[in-house]
Design a protein around this motif. Structure first.
Motif, mmCIF file in Angstrom:
data_model
loop_
_atom_site.group_PDB
_atom_site.id
_atom_site.type_symbol
_atom_site.label_atom_id
_atom_site.label_comp_id
_atom_site.label_asym_id
_atom_site.label_seq_id
_atom_site.Cartn_x
_atom_site.Cartn_y
_atom_site.Cartn_z
ATOM 1 N N SER A 122 -17.610 32.216 52.891
ATOM 2 C CA SER A 122 -16.938 30.916 52.865
ATOM 3 C C SER A 122 -15.430 31.069 53.034
ATOM 4 O O SER A 122 -14.774 30.194 53.599
ATOM 5 C CB SER A 122 -17.255 30.178 51.565
ATOM 6 O OG SER A 122 -16.688 30.845 50.446
ATOM 7 N N ALA A 123 -14.876 32.185 52.553
ATOM 8 C CA ALA A 123 -13.436 32.415 52.722
ATOM 9 C C ALA A 123 -13.070 32.575 54.186
ATOM 10 O O ALA A 123 -11.972 32.189 54.620
ATOM 11 C CB ALA A 123 -13.005 33.643 51.927
ATOM 12 N N PHE A 152 -14.005 28.720 55.604
ATOM 13 C CA PHE A 152 -13.249 27.630 54.964
ATOM 14 C C PHE A 152 -12.140 28.231 54.096
ATOM 15 O O PHE A 152 -12.231 28.208 52.859
ATOM 16 C CB PHE A 152 -14.168 26.767 54.085
ATOM 17 C CG PHE A 152 -15.399 26.254 54.773
ATOM 18 C CD1 PHE A 152 -15.312 25.173 55.646
ATOM 19 C CD2 PHE A 152 -16.637 26.839 54.562
ATOM 20 C CE1 PHE A 152 -16.452 24.679 56.274
ATOM 21 C CE2 PHE A 152 -17.776 26.364 55.181
ATOM 22 C CZ PHE A 152 -17.689 25.280 56.054
ATOM 23 N N PRO A 153 -11.103 28.785 54.700
ATOM 24 C CA PRO A 153 -10.073 29.485 53.911
ATOM 25 C C PRO A 153 -9.377 28.604 52.881
ATOM 26 O O PRO A 153 -8.886 29.118 51.861
ATOM 27 C CB PRO A 153 -9.094 29.985 54.976
ATOM 28 C CG PRO A 153 -9.364 29.154 56.187
ATOM 29 C CD PRO A 153 -10.809 28.819 56.140
ATOM 30 N N ARG A 154 -9.315 27.294 53.108
ATOM 31 C CA ARG A 154 -8.639 26.415 52.158
ATOM 32 C C ARG A 154 -9.575 25.860 51.091
ATOM 33 O O ARG A 154 -9.102 25.287 50.102
ATOM 34 C CB ARG A 154 -7.980 25.253 52.901
ATOM 35 C CG ARG A 154 -6.857 25.686 53.840
ATOM 36 C CD ARG A 154 -6.204 24.482 54.482
ATOM 37 N NE ARG A 154 -5.097 24.856 55.366
ATOM 38 C CZ ARG A 154 -4.366 24.003 56.056
ATOM 39 N NH1 ARG A 154 -4.623 22.703 55.970
ATOM 40 N NH2 ARG A 154 -3.389 24.425 56.836
ATOM 41 N N SER A 155 -10.862 25.981 51.305
ATOM 42 C CA SER A 155 -11.811 25.422 50.340
ATOM 43 C C SER A 155 -12.980 26.379 50.106
ATOM 44 O O SER A 155 -14.114 25.957 49.945
ATOM 45 C CB SER A 155 -12.335 24.067 50.829
ATOM 46 O OG SER A 155 -12.938 24.189 52.119
ATOM 47 N N TRP A 156 -12.670 27.672 50.074
ATOM 48 C CA TRP A 156 -13.729 28.672 49.921
ATOM 49 C C TRP A 156 -14.403 28.550 48.551
ATOM 50 O O TRP A 156 -13.875 27.950 47.621
ATOM 51 C CB TRP A 156 -13.170 30.074 50.127
ATOM 52 C CG TRP A 156 -12.136 30.495 49.120
ATOM 53 C CD1 TRP A 156 -10.830 30.128 49.096
ATOM 54 C CD2 TRP A 156 -12.344 31.356 48.003
ATOM 55 N NE1 TRP A 156 -10.197 30.705 48.026
ATOM 56 C CE2 TRP A 156 -11.092 31.474 47.341
ATOM 57 C CE3 TRP A 156 -13.433 32.058 47.504
ATOM 58 C CZ2 TRP A 156 -10.925 32.248 46.204
ATOM 59 C CZ3 TRP A 156 -13.265 32.834 46.365
ATOM 60 C CH2 TRP A 156 -12.024 32.935 45.728
ATOM 61 N N SER A 204 -15.471 29.725 45.187
ATOM 62 C CA SER A 204 -15.184 30.724 44.153
ATOM 63 C C SER A 204 -16.227 30.694 43.030
ATOM 64 O O SER A 204 -16.429 31.700 42.338
ATOM 65 C CB SER A 204 -13.788 30.495 43.561
ATOM 66 O OG SER A 204 -13.677 29.181 43.038
ATOM 67 N N ARG A 218 -8.560 27.982 39.850
ATOM 68 C CA ARG A 218 -9.759 28.707 40.319
ATOM 69 C C ARG A 218 -10.220 29.742 39.293
ATOM 70 O O ARG A 218 -11.394 30.111 39.259
ATOM 71 C CB ARG A 218 -9.474 29.399 41.652
ATOM 72 C CG ARG A 218 -9.581 28.468 42.857
ATOM 73 C CD ARG A 218 -9.654 29.271 44.141
ATOM 74 N NE ARG A 218 -9.723 28.429 45.308
ATOM 75 C CZ ARG A 218 -10.851 27.962 45.842
ATOM 76 N NH1 ARG A 218 -12.003 28.250 45.275
ATOM 77 N NH2 ARG A 218 -10.823 27.215 46.929
ATOM 78 N N VAL A 245 -11.008 21.516 45.107
ATOM 79 C CA VAL A 245 -11.282 21.400 46.540
ATOM 80 C C VAL A 245 -12.022 22.662 46.968
ATOM 81 O O VAL A 245 -11.427 23.735 47.130
ATOM 82 C CB VAL A 245 -9.976 21.229 47.344
ATOM 83 C CG1 VAL A 245 -10.298 21.129 48.830
ATOM 84 C CG2 VAL A 245 -9.227 19.988 46.878
ATOM 85 N N THR A 246 -13.308 22.552 47.122
ATOM 86 C CA THR A 246 -14.146 23.700 47.459
ATOM 87 C C THR A 246 -15.428 23.199 48.110
ATOM 88 O O THR A 246 -15.824 22.048 47.914
ATOM 89 C CB THR A 246 -14.465 24.532 46.205
ATOM 90 O OG1 THR A 246 -15.315 25.635 46.550
ATOM 91 C CG2 THR A 246 -15.139 23.691 45.144
ATOM 92 N N GLU A 247 -16.062 24.067 48.883
ATOM 93 C CA GLU A 247 -17.288 23.676 49.580
ATOM 94 C C GLU A 247 -18.495 23.604 48.644
ATOM 95 O O GLU A 247 -19.501 22.985 48.977
ATOM 96 C CB GLU A 247 -17.572 24.668 50.716
ATOM 97 C CG GLU A 247 -16.505 24.706 51.784
ATOM 98 C CD GLU A 247 -16.275 23.351 52.427
ATOM 99 O OE1 GLU A 247 -17.251 22.698 52.803
ATOM 100 O OE2 GLU A 247 -15.098 22.945 52.551
#
Length: 241
Positions: free
Chosen positions: A99-100, A103-107, A109, A155, A168-170
């Motif tokens: 995911s990182a 989606f680097p801004r919403s990976w 964690s 996070r 903000v994450t997927e």
């Protein structure tokens, strides 16, 4: 009719988990269509999509609690538990890494696999409480509504769930309130095994066998379905150009 599965497994539970996998795959396919601009939907705010995600995660974690009850009833020891746990935790790390990249801004964690890895340990430790699991589950579900602090918004701390705003994450499946759902699944499994064992161990209609097979390979399916769906959509978009 299919005969019941081996000790520690339930065809009926596997079929229920398989149903959750199909529902999740359909949801993720729609999400991917939206990501690539093929449809326009507000996945982060539309109640139609938000409630579906809640229902899917609830079904997954309830199944995980039921499965833990079955495993303990069959005499699963800590060594075997840790072997399975390591598979879940390892896949969680892979999800974060993948995911990182995408989606680097919403990976992710602390997504559903991260949550399951932590909650399985806590639920197993709590299993001897038996009937008290219902109350403990209720407390876990209620706590995020009663206790919240900005300290838990980062996070590094939002995995607990006591946040003042959603990250903000997927994907995000914090320990609270979701541990409560797993504990209720565990409590329900213990009750069924003690009073209605046939409900879990009974035969499964043959037409539901594919769902049961899918449920037995749920972790593999979970790890593979998104790369396949995303790859297929990328290929479609490339051909359509």
């Amino acid at each position: 009719m299919r005969t019941p599965g081996p000790p520690g497994r339930s065809d009926r539970l596997d079929a229920l988990r398989g149903l959750a996998m199909v529902w999740m795959a359909v949801f993720h396919f729609c999400y991917d269509l939206n990501h690539f601009g093929l449809i326009r939907q507000a996945f982060r705010s539309d109640p139609f999509w938000l409630w579906q995600r809640t229902a899917i995660v609830t079904l997954f974690l309830a199944c995980a609690g039921l499965a833990l009850a079955l495993a303990l009833h069959a005499g699963q020891g800590w060594p075997r538990f840790w072997r399975r746990w390591a598979q879940v935790a390892g896949c969680a790390v892979l999800v974060s890494a993948g995911s990182a990249l995408m989606f680097p801004r919403s990976w992710i964690s602390f997504g559903i696999l991260h949550g399951i890895a932590v909650m399985l340990v806590l639920a197993r430790l709590a299993a001897p409480l038996r009937g008290w699991l219902w109350l403990l589950g209720l407390v876990a579900i209620a706590l995020p509504r009663l206790v919240a602090d900005p300290f838990f918004d980062s996070r590094w701390t939002n995995w607990l769930g006591l946040v003042t705003r959603k990250p903000v994450t997927e994907d995000w499946a914090p320990v609270l309130p979701w541990l409560g759902v797993m504990l209720w699944g565990l409590a329900a499994g213990q009750w069924l095994l003690a009073r209605r064992p046939g409900w879990l161990a009974g035969a499964l209609p043959h037409r539901l066998a594919p769902l049961a097979a899918l449920g037995r390979w749920s972790l593999s399916f979970y790890m593979l379905h998104q790369p396949v769906l995303i790859g297929a959509l990328m290929l479609y978009l490339w051909i359509r150009r």
